[in-house]
Design an enzyme around this catalytic site. Structure first.
Site, PDB file in Angstrom:
ATOM      1  N   TYR A 163      15.564  11.300  54.564  1.00 31.60           N
ATOM      2  CA  TYR A 163      16.808  11.031  53.827  1.00 31.60           C
ATOM      3  C   TYR A 163      16.616   9.953  52.764  1.00 31.60           C
ATOM      4  O   TYR A 163      17.552   9.635  52.035  1.00 31.60           O
ATOM      5  CB  TYR A 163      18.016  10.808  54.727  1.00 31.60           C
ATOM      6  CG  TYR A 163      17.949   9.829  55.870  1.00 31.60           C
ATOM      7  CD1 TYR A 163      17.275   8.618  55.782  1.00 31.60           C
ATOM      8  CD2 TYR A 163      18.655  10.109  57.043  1.00 31.60           C
ATOM      9  CE1 TYR A 163      17.277   7.716  56.840  1.00 31.60           C
ATOM     10  CE2 TYR A 163      18.662   9.219  58.102  1.00 31.60           C
ATOM     11  CZ  TYR A 163      17.957   8.019  58.002  1.00 31.60           C
ATOM     12  OH  TYR A 163      17.972   7.131  59.042  1.00 31.60           O
ATOM     13  N   LYS A 178      15.359   3.219  53.742  1.00 35.45           N
ATOM     14  CA  LYS A 178      14.158   4.063  53.730  1.00 35.45           C
ATOM     15  C   LYS A 178      13.784   4.483  52.302  1.00 35.45           C
ATOM     16  O   LYS A 178      12.609   4.677  51.996  1.00 35.45           O
ATOM     17  CB  LYS A 178      14.354   5.298  54.613  1.00 35.45           C
ATOM     18  CG  LYS A 178      14.425   4.994  56.107  1.00 35.45           C
ATOM     19  CD  LYS A 178      13.104   4.484  56.681  1.00 35.45           C
ATOM     20  CE  LYS A 178      13.146   4.455  58.200  1.00 35.45           C
ATOM     21  NZ  LYS A 178      11.931   3.877  58.800  1.00 35.45           N
TER      22      LYS A 178
HETATM   23  P1  NAP Z   1      13.008   3.400  68.186  1.00 31.71           P
HETATM   24  O1  NAP Z   1      12.527   3.906  69.500  1.00 31.71           O
HETATM   25  O2  NAP Z   1      14.441   3.006  68.028  1.00 31.71           O
HETATM   26  O3  NAP Z   1      12.088   2.181  67.811  1.00 31.71           O
HETATM   27  C1  NAP Z   1      12.414   1.189  66.941  1.00 31.71           C
HETATM   28  C2  NAP Z   1      11.434   0.073  67.234  1.00 31.71           C
HETATM   29  O4  NAP Z   1      11.608  -0.940  66.255  1.00 31.71           O
HETATM   30  C3  NAP Z   1      11.650  -0.546  68.616  1.00 31.71           C
HETATM   31  O5  NAP Z   1      10.406  -0.699  69.268  1.00 31.71           O
HETATM   32  C4  NAP Z   1      12.243  -1.913  68.299  1.00 31.71           C
HETATM   33  O6  NAP Z   1      11.823  -2.879  69.264  1.00 31.71           O
HETATM   34  C5  NAP Z   1      11.631  -2.188  66.932  1.00 31.71           C
HETATM   35  N1  NAP Z   1      12.469  -3.106  66.172  1.00 31.71           N
HETATM   36  C6  NAP Z   1      13.780  -2.980  65.868  1.00 31.71           C
HETATM   37  N2  NAP Z   1      14.205  -4.071  65.210  1.00 31.71           N
HETATM   38  C7  NAP Z   1      13.120  -4.908  65.103  1.00 31.71           C
HETATM   39  C8  NAP Z   1      12.934  -6.196  64.531  1.00 31.71           C
HETATM   40  N3  NAP Z   1      13.940  -6.854  63.931  1.00 31.71           N
HETATM   41  N4  NAP Z   1      11.702  -6.747  64.586  1.00 31.71           N
HETATM   42  C9  NAP Z   1      10.680  -6.106  65.193  1.00 31.71           C
HETATM   43  N5  NAP Z   1      10.796  -4.883  65.741  1.00 31.71           N
HETATM   44  C10 NAP Z   1      12.026  -4.303  65.711  1.00 31.71           C
HETATM   45  O7  NAP Z   1      12.730   4.373  66.949  1.00 31.71           O
HETATM   46  P2  NAP Z   1      11.816   5.687  66.830  1.00 31.71           P
HETATM   47  O8  NAP Z   1      12.685   6.864  66.999  1.00 31.71           O
HETATM   48  O9  NAP Z   1      10.591   5.536  67.654  1.00 31.71           O
HETATM   49  O10 NAP Z   1      11.458   5.635  65.292  1.00 31.71           O
HETATM   50  C11 NAP Z   1      10.307   4.990  64.819  1.00 31.71           C
HETATM   51  C12 NAP Z   1      10.276   5.111  63.318  1.00 31.71           C
HETATM   52  O11 NAP Z   1      10.360   6.487  62.934  1.00 31.71           O
HETATM   53  C13 NAP Z   1      11.427   4.389  62.620  1.00 31.71           C
HETATM   54  O12 NAP Z   1      10.947   3.827  61.426  1.00 31.71           O
HETATM   55  C14 NAP Z   1      12.403   5.528  62.329  1.00 31.71           C
HETATM   56  O13 NAP Z   1      13.241   5.243  61.237  1.00 31.71           O
HETATM   57  C15 NAP Z   1      11.440   6.663  62.028  1.00 31.71           C
HETATM   58  N6  NAP Z   1      12.003   8.016  62.239  1.00 31.71           N
HETATM   59  C16 NAP Z   1      12.190   8.502  63.499  1.00 31.71           C
HETATM   60  C17 NAP Z   1      12.639   9.816  63.676  1.00 31.71           C
HETATM   61  C18 NAP Z   1      12.801  10.404  65.076  1.00 31.71           C
HETATM   62  O14 NAP Z   1      13.006  11.634  65.205  1.00 31.71           O
HETATM   63  N7  NAP Z   1      12.668   9.647  66.163  1.00 31.71           N
HETATM   64  C19 NAP Z   1      12.950  10.601  62.557  1.00 31.71           C
HETATM   65  C20 NAP Z   1      12.785  10.055  61.283  1.00 31.71           C
HETATM   66  C21 NAP Z   1      12.295   8.762  61.128  1.00 31.71           C
HETATM   67  P3  NAP Z   1      12.715  -4.174  69.636  1.00 31.71           P
HETATM   68  O15 NAP Z   1      14.110  -3.701  69.851  1.00 31.71           O
HETATM   69  O16 NAP Z   1      12.043  -4.703  70.850  1.00 31.71           O
HETATM   70  O17 NAP Z   1      12.602  -5.137  68.502  1.00 31.71           O
END
Ligand code: NAP
Length: 292
Positions: A163, A178
Site C-alpha cells: 500500500y 511505508k
Molecule cells: P508484528 O508481528 O506486529 O511485528 C512487529 C514487530 O515490530 C514486533 O516484533 C514489535 O516488537 C516490533 N516493534 C514494534 N514497535 C517497535 C519499536 N518502537 N521499536 C522496536 N521494535 C518495535 O508484524 P509482522 O506481521 O511480523 O510484520 C513484520 C513486517 O512486515 C512489518 O514491517 C509489516 O509492516 C510488514 N508486513 C507484514 C504483512 C503480513 O502479512 N504480516 C504484510 C505486509 C507487510 P515489540 O512490540 O517488542 O517492540
C-alpha cells in the site's frame, strides 16, 4: 459458478529448512533484525541463522525477545536479544556499541492497526509514523555512519508494504509511513552506494502468522477464504519472505540496490474487469456511522 477450487494456483514452496543459497553463505556475518522476536521478523532471522549468521534481534518486548532467542539459537549461531525502541537514537547507538556493527540490517519493526482516517488521533498517527518510518531511518542512519567511518560494506533490507504504492484505506498512517520507507530505499541506495552499502526493499503479501495483533487478525477474520482471494490461490508462508531477504543481502545480489522485491504472488497488481461495489472503510471495519 465458482471454478477456482479446481485450479492449482502457484505451487507450494519447498519445506521449512530448505535453502536456495549454499550452506554457510552467512558464516562470519552478523545480521540485525528489528522486530526479530515475532512473526515475519523472526522468520527472516531464522533463514539468516540457518545460513550461518550470528543474529541480533531488537525490539521493545523483552519477554518475546528471550523466547525467540532460544528458538532461533536452535537454527545455528549466536543470537543476542537487544531491548531497543527504534525511535530512540541513543538506545540504537548503545545497541550497536554492545552487539557489534552488523553486516546486514533488516528494518522489519513496524506498528499498525486499522482505523478510519477521520477517527485517527494525532497520537496514533505519530506513533505509527515514528516507529515505521522514523525508526527505519534512525536504525539505517546509525548503521551507515558506522560503516562509512570503518570503510566497510553493508546491506540494508527495509520491509515494506504494497500500500506504499496503492494507498491503504483504513491504514492511512501505516500506508503513508511505508511510502516513506520505499522512498528512503531509493534515496539511500544512491547516497551510500559509493561506500559499498546496498539498500533494498522487501514487500510481503498476506503471510498470516501466530503473532498477528488482534486488530489485524480481526480484520482478516471478517473475510473468509483468503486463499481464493489471491491470484496465487494461496497465502504466503513467512519462510518465503525469509528466503527473499537472505538472497537480497547475499553476495549473489551485490549489484541489486535501490530495488524493492515484492513477494506476494502478484496480489497487489490484481484488478477486475468490473470492480466490486465500494464498501466504505467504516463499514469494512464494522463501525457505526461517524457521529463527530
Ligand atoms: P508484528 O508481528 O506486529 O511485528 C512487529 C514487530 O515490530 C514486533 O516484533 C514489535 O516488537 C516490533 N516493534 C514494534 N514497535 C517497535 C519499536 N518502537 N521499536 C522496536 N521494535 C518495535 O508484524 P509482522 O506481521 O511480523 O510484520 C513484520 C513486517 O512486515 C512489518 O514491517 C509489516 O509492516 C510488514 N508486513 C507484514 C504483512 C503480513 O502479512 N504480516 C504484510 C505486509 C507487510 P515489540 O512490540 O517488542 O517492540
Amino acid at each position: 459458478m465458482d471454478e477456482t477450487p479446481s485450479l492449482p494456483g502457484l505451487p507450494a514452496p519447498p519445506p521449512l529448512g530448505a535453502s536456495a543459497l549454499p550452506p554457510g553463505t552467512y558464516d562470519g556475518s552478523l545480521v540485525l533484525v528489528t522486530g526479530g522476536g515475532t512473526g515475519l521478523g523472526k522468520a527472516i532471522a531464522a533463514e539468516f541463522a540457518r545460513l550461518g549468521a550470528d543474529l541480533v534481534i531488537a525490539s521493545r518486548g523483552e519477554h518475546h525477545l528471550r523466547a525467540a532467542q532460544e528458538e532461533l539459537a536452535s537454527s545455528g549461531g549466536r543470537v543476542t536479544a537487544a531491548v531497543c525502541d527504534v525511535r530512540d537514537p541513543d538506545r540504537i547507538s548503545e545497541v550497536y556499541d554492545a552487539c557489534g556493527l552488523p553486516d546486514v540490517l533488516v528494518n522489519n519493526a513496524a506498528a499498525n492497526f486499522p482505523v478510519p482516517a477521520e477517527e485517527m488521533s494525532p497520537n496514533a498517527w505519530r506513533a505509527v509514523v515514528d516507529i515505521t518510518l522514523t525508526g527505519t531511518f534512525l536504525m539505517t542512519r546509525e548503521f551507515a555512519r558506522r560503516h562509512l567511518a570503518a570503510g566497510t560494506p553493508g546491506s540494508v533490507v527495509n520491509v515494506g508494504a504494497s500500500y506504499a504504492w496503492t494507498g491503504g484505506p483504513g491504514f492511512a498512517h501505516s500506508a503513508a509511513a511505508k511510502a516513506g520507507v520505499h522512498n528512503l530505499v531509493e534515496t539511500l541506495a544512491v547516497e551510500w552506494g559509493p561506500y559499498g552499502i546496498q539498500v533494498n526493499g522487501l514487500v510481503p503479501g498476506l503471510m498470516p502468522h501466530q503473532d498477528m495483533t488482534d486488530d489485524i487478525r480481526g480484520s482478516l477474520d471478517r473475510a473468509e477464504g483468503h486463499d481464493r482471494r489471491q491470484p496465487a490461490l494461496r497465502v504466503g508462508s513467512p519462510r518465503e519472505l525469509g528466503w527473499a531477504a537472505t538472497f537480497l543481502a547475499s553476495p549473489y545480489a551485490r549489484f541489486v540496490s535501490g530495488h524493492t522485491l515484492v513477494v506476494d504472488g502478484a496480489n497487489w497488481q490484481r484488478r477486475t474487469l468490473v470492480s466490486p461495489p465500494v464498501v466504505p472503510v467504516r463499514e469494512q471495519l464494522g463501525r457505526e456511522p461517524f457521529a463527530g
